[in-house]
Motif scaffolding. Structure first.
Motif, mmCIF file in Angstrom:
data_model
loop_
_atom_site.group_PDB
_atom_site.id
_atom_site.type_symbol
_atom_site.label_atom_id
_atom_site.label_comp_id
_atom_site.label_asym_id
_atom_site.label_seq_id
_atom_site.Cartn_x
_atom_site.Cartn_y
_atom_site.Cartn_z
ATOM 1 N N LEU A 249 0.872 -1.176 -0.047
ATOM 2 C CA LEU A 249 0.103 0.105 -0.126
ATOM 3 C C LEU A 249 0.896 1.184 -0.011
ATOM 4 O O LEU A 249 1.827 1.501 0.671
ATOM 5 C CB LEU A 249 -0.795 -0.170 1.193
ATOM 6 N N PHE A 250 0.552 2.000 -0.987
ATOM 7 C CA PHE A 250 1.432 3.316 -1.238
ATOM 8 C C PHE A 250 0.188 4.605 -1.107
ATOM 9 O O PHE A 250 -0.379 4.512 -1.606
ATOM 10 C CB PHE A 250 2.323 3.575 -2.359
ATOM 11 N N VAL A 251 1.012 5.925 -0.713
ATOM 12 C CA VAL A 251 0.297 7.061 -0.979
ATOM 13 C C VAL A 251 0.762 7.391 -2.204
ATOM 14 O O VAL A 251 1.956 7.007 -2.716
ATOM 15 C CB VAL A 251 0.447 7.967 -0.016
ATOM 16 N N PRO A 252 0.031 8.364 -3.099
ATOM 17 C CA PRO A 252 0.664 8.755 -4.314
ATOM 18 C C PRO A 252 1.944 9.279 -4.385
ATOM 19 O O PRO A 252 2.809 9.370 -5.152
ATOM 20 C CB PRO A 252 -0.406 9.697 -4.922
ATOM 21 N N ILE A 282 -4.613 11.397 -6.802
ATOM 22 C CA ILE A 282 -3.524 11.167 -7.858
ATOM 23 C C ILE A 282 -3.639 11.423 -9.131
ATOM 24 O O ILE A 282 -4.810 11.647 -9.416
ATOM 25 C CB ILE A 282 -3.231 9.455 -7.844
ATOM 26 N N THR A 283 -2.651 11.963 -9.718
ATOM 27 C CA THR A 283 -2.905 12.491 -11.336
ATOM 28 C C THR A 283 -3.007 11.647 -12.100
ATOM 29 O O THR A 283 -2.161 10.329 -11.835
ATOM 30 C CB THR A 283 -1.921 13.382 -11.572
ATOM 31 N N PRO A 284 -3.643 11.569 -13.303
ATOM 32 C CA PRO A 284 -3.591 10.406 -14.381
ATOM 33 C C PRO A 284 -2.423 10.033 -14.749
ATOM 34 O O PRO A 284 -1.963 8.810 -15.071
ATOM 35 C CB PRO A 284 -4.533 10.897 -15.371
ATOM 36 N N SER A 290 2.964 4.725 -13.146
ATOM 37 C CA SER A 290 3.084 3.813 -12.320
ATOM 38 C C SER A 290 2.637 2.336 -12.660
ATOM 39 O O SER A 290 3.403 1.206 -12.187
ATOM 40 C CB SER A 290 2.291 4.168 -11.020
ATOM 41 N N MET A 291 1.822 2.535 -13.342
ATOM 42 C CA MET A 291 1.052 1.071 -13.828
ATOM 43 C C MET A 291 2.054 0.415 -14.889
ATOM 44 O O MET A 291 2.335 -0.881 -14.915
ATOM 45 C CB MET A 291 -0.409 1.241 -14.591
ATOM 46 N N GLU A 292 2.849 1.307 -15.644
ATOM 47 C CA GLU A 292 3.715 0.825 -16.482
ATOM 48 C C GLU A 292 4.897 0.447 -15.796
ATOM 49 O O GLU A 292 5.679 -0.678 -16.396
ATOM 50 C CB GLU A 292 4.021 1.980 -17.424
ATOM 51 N N VAL A 293 5.376 0.967 -14.830
ATOM 52 C CA VAL A 293 6.573 0.689 -14.295
ATOM 53 C C VAL A 293 6.707 -0.599 -13.427
ATOM 54 O O VAL A 293 7.382 -1.534 -13.686
ATOM 55 C CB VAL A 293 7.030 1.732 -13.077
ATOM 56 N N PHE A 294 5.380 -0.666 -12.631
ATOM 57 C CA PHE A 294 5.445 -1.923 -11.825
ATOM 58 C C PHE A 294 4.497 -3.067 -12.391
ATOM 59 O O PHE A 294 4.716 -4.472 -12.089
ATOM 60 C CB PHE A 294 4.550 -1.513 -10.496
ATOM 61 N N ASP A 318 -11.225 -1.979 -12.990
ATOM 62 C CA ASP A 318 -11.475 -0.577 -13.620
ATOM 63 C C ASP A 318 -10.501 0.302 -13.916
ATOM 64 O O ASP A 318 -10.414 1.515 -14.044
ATOM 65 C CB ASP A 318 -12.397 -0.036 -12.508
ATOM 66 N N HIS A 319 -9.117 -0.161 -13.836
ATOM 67 C CA HIS A 319 -8.082 0.481 -13.942
ATOM 68 C C HIS A 319 -7.571 0.164 -15.586
ATOM 69 O O HIS A 319 -6.805 -0.635 -15.834
ATOM 70 C CB HIS A 319 -6.902 0.073 -13.202
ATOM 71 N N ASP A 320 -8.235 0.795 -16.450
ATOM 72 C CA ASP A 320 -7.915 0.657 -17.892
ATOM 73 C C ASP A 320 -7.941 1.912 -18.583
ATOM 74 O O ASP A 320 -9.081 2.513 -19.112
ATOM 75 C CB ASP A 320 -8.959 0.028 -18.366
ATOM 76 N N PRO A 321 -6.716 2.784 -18.395
ATOM 77 C CA PRO A 321 -6.569 3.903 -19.046
ATOM 78 C C PRO A 321 -6.859 4.155 -20.644
ATOM 79 O O PRO A 321 -7.216 5.271 -20.785
ATOM 80 C CB PRO A 321 -5.076 4.344 -18.606
#
Length: 517
Positions: A249-252, A282-284, A290-294, A318-321
């Protein structure tokens, strides 16, 4: 309701005694050892003459002691009261007095601060004992190894945790939480993908609900929790990789730091299954990066201490940019299992139609029974129907997704920390050069929001500098509450009743819209 936190640990200690529970600095406690040590601490606390419901303060970083003390209080019917070591001495003493602490347990580095702020309380320290203090390990080993037996189903509604969150008046308020409040049901556990093979990273202090809740979820699931005493980005990445962490768990603000490391894209995060984020906007662009990195699943959580952390969640699906539902990334998701969320008219308190902005109300087993010794605040916190008023404004769409539009309470959220402007305003107002002051949040790429002050100086004090005022607040308020930006202005805009018009002030200083009025 299934097994509560202490019963879950007891169960794992019997069925999986050698399974790793907590690792700190390379040293691991098994579930059997965690169960035994928490029993002995519970007995040691009771031997001090503490009765059920007594508040026990502790100043400890994330690690083995955090888990042991939380469990010990739950098993003995006492109330764990984690203290924020970042507070200035006057702030720490205010919390101790409000809670009516009966004793304090502190790691060695916090011993001097604990003694200065709370000289009248018995003190147990980890490390070499000072005069009048008992060393933690000696104190623990002298106690019998017997489980006091509290923390089962009969204690579901028993308060075992008290976390402090500032109020709009700047005075600390103790949020009482029960064992039922921190219980994670089967659906929640399944959604998060927790299992006995999971490896959790916890860098969050237990004086935050995020730290306590994340630790409780991992222990209840029988997962292995790896801890770090503080947040050093390079060290966090090293542990994620070397320990094959699956859940974190992380904060932005932390995601911002990690994704900016020069070697971040060369690391192996193939074990990571889920990153949960929340506590501040959190900004888009940061979320996408973050999604790309991890390369793992992401889940957002929205909530507050009074709701034991979560009211709504935005699930990985629901995380589908780049998909047709990309707009949902601007939402806080929909209600957690077992939770209800409604939007109420700010004036009448009546439910409003979908798409209409109002105050966010919630009900669930996660909702606090109330603030400690604050009947007037509790009357404002709950509606007559038992809904908790979050103090936030937003709307629900036709699918039940929550979109947050405002923070009614004027709160600034910086790096996951809650800051109320009046605390900062009061500290700055003590400076002899300050005639008037208003504090608010402004967007900050790294921290989410920056604590920002508009200051009117007294005549003859025009040479007072920004650095001088910031330095002036150092002994008065915690470091995260100090203003990062100070604007010097001739006067503050006010309405006829004298209230500062912060939205007008912010627009004039930053050129942008404000969510504060």
């Amino acid at each position: 309701m299934g097994p509560l936190l202490p019963d879950s640990v007891r169960r794992h200690a019997v069925l999986r005694p050698d399974a790793p529970a907590i690792t700190e600095a390379g040293q691991t406690l098994t579930y059997a050892a965690l169960d035994s040590r928490s029993n002995k601490i519970a007995q040691a606390l009771l031997a001090e003459g503490l009765e059920a419901g007594a508040r026990v303060g502790f100043l400890v970083r994330p690690g083995r002691m955090s888990a042991e003390l939380l469990l010990a209080c739950a098993k003995s019917g006492l109330v764990a009261t984690p203290l924020n070591w970042r507070l200035a001495e006057p702030e720490l003493r205010a919390v101790a007095l409000d809670a009516g602490l009966r004793m304090v347990i502190a790691q060695e580095e916090f011993q001097a601060g604990a003694r200065a702020a709370m000289p009248e309380l018995p003190l147990v320290t980890a490390g070499e004992p000072a005069p009048g203090a008992s060393a933690y390990e000696s104190w623990l080993e002298a106690a019998p190894d017997g489980d006091p037996g509290r923390g089962g189903e009969a204690d579901a509604d028993t308060v075992f945790l008290q976390l402090y969150t500032s109020g709009t008046t700047g005075l600390p308020k103790g949020v009482q939480l029960t064992l039922a409040n921190v219980y994670a049901g089967e659906t929640e556990t399944t959604e998060a993908g927790w299992s006995e093979d999971s490896v959790s990273l916890n860098v969050l202090p237990v004086f935050h609900i995020a730290g306590t809740g994340w630790l409780a979820s991992a222990l209840s699931a029988g997962a292995h929790t790896v801890t770090l005493p503080d947040l050093v980005p390079q060290r966090v990445v090293d542990v994620l990789e070397s320990e094959r962490v699956t859940h974190v768990l992380f904060v932005p603000a932390v995601l911002q730091m990690l994704t900016q490391l020069p070697d971040i894209r060369e690391r192996d995060f193939s074990a990571l299954q889920l990153i949960v984020y929340g506590a501040s906007p959190i900004t888009p662009s940061l979320l996408r990066r973050s999604m790309e990195v991890f390369g793992c699943h992401f889940s957002q959580r929205y909530g507050q201490t009074e709701t034991t952390g979560s009211v709504t969640r935005l699930l990985p699906a629901d995380h589908d940019p780049d998909g047709p539902r990309a707009h949902l990334l601007r939402s806080a998701g929909n209600a957690c299992p077992g939770a209800e969320v409604v939007i109420a008219d700010l004036i009448t308190g009546k439910p409003v139609p979908d798409g209409t902005v109002g105050e966010i109300l919630t009900r669930s087993h996660h909702v606090t029974p109330g603030y400690w010794k604050r009947p007037e605040d509790n009357a404002r916190l709950f509606t007559q129907e038992g809904w908790l008023r979050t103090g936030d404004a937003g709307y629900l769409d036709e699918e039940g997704y929550l979109f947050i539009t405002d923070r009614i309470k004027d709160m600034v959220i910086t790096g996951g920390e809650n800051v109320y402007p009046i605390e900062v305003e009061s500290a700055l107002a003590e400076h002899p050069a300050v005639s008037d002051v208003a504090v608010f949040g402004t967007p900050d790429e790294q921290w989410g929001e920056a604590v920002t002050a508009a200051v009117v100086l007294n005549a003859g004090a025009r040479d007072t500098s920004e650095d001088e005022l910031i330095d002036f607040t150092r002994p008065r308020i915690a470091s995260y509450k100090r203003p990062r930006i100070i604007h010097f202005v001739d006067d503050l805009p006010r309405n006829p009743s004298g209230k500062v018009l912060k939205h007008v002030l912010k627009r004039g200083l930053t050129g942008g819209d404000s969510d504060v009025s």
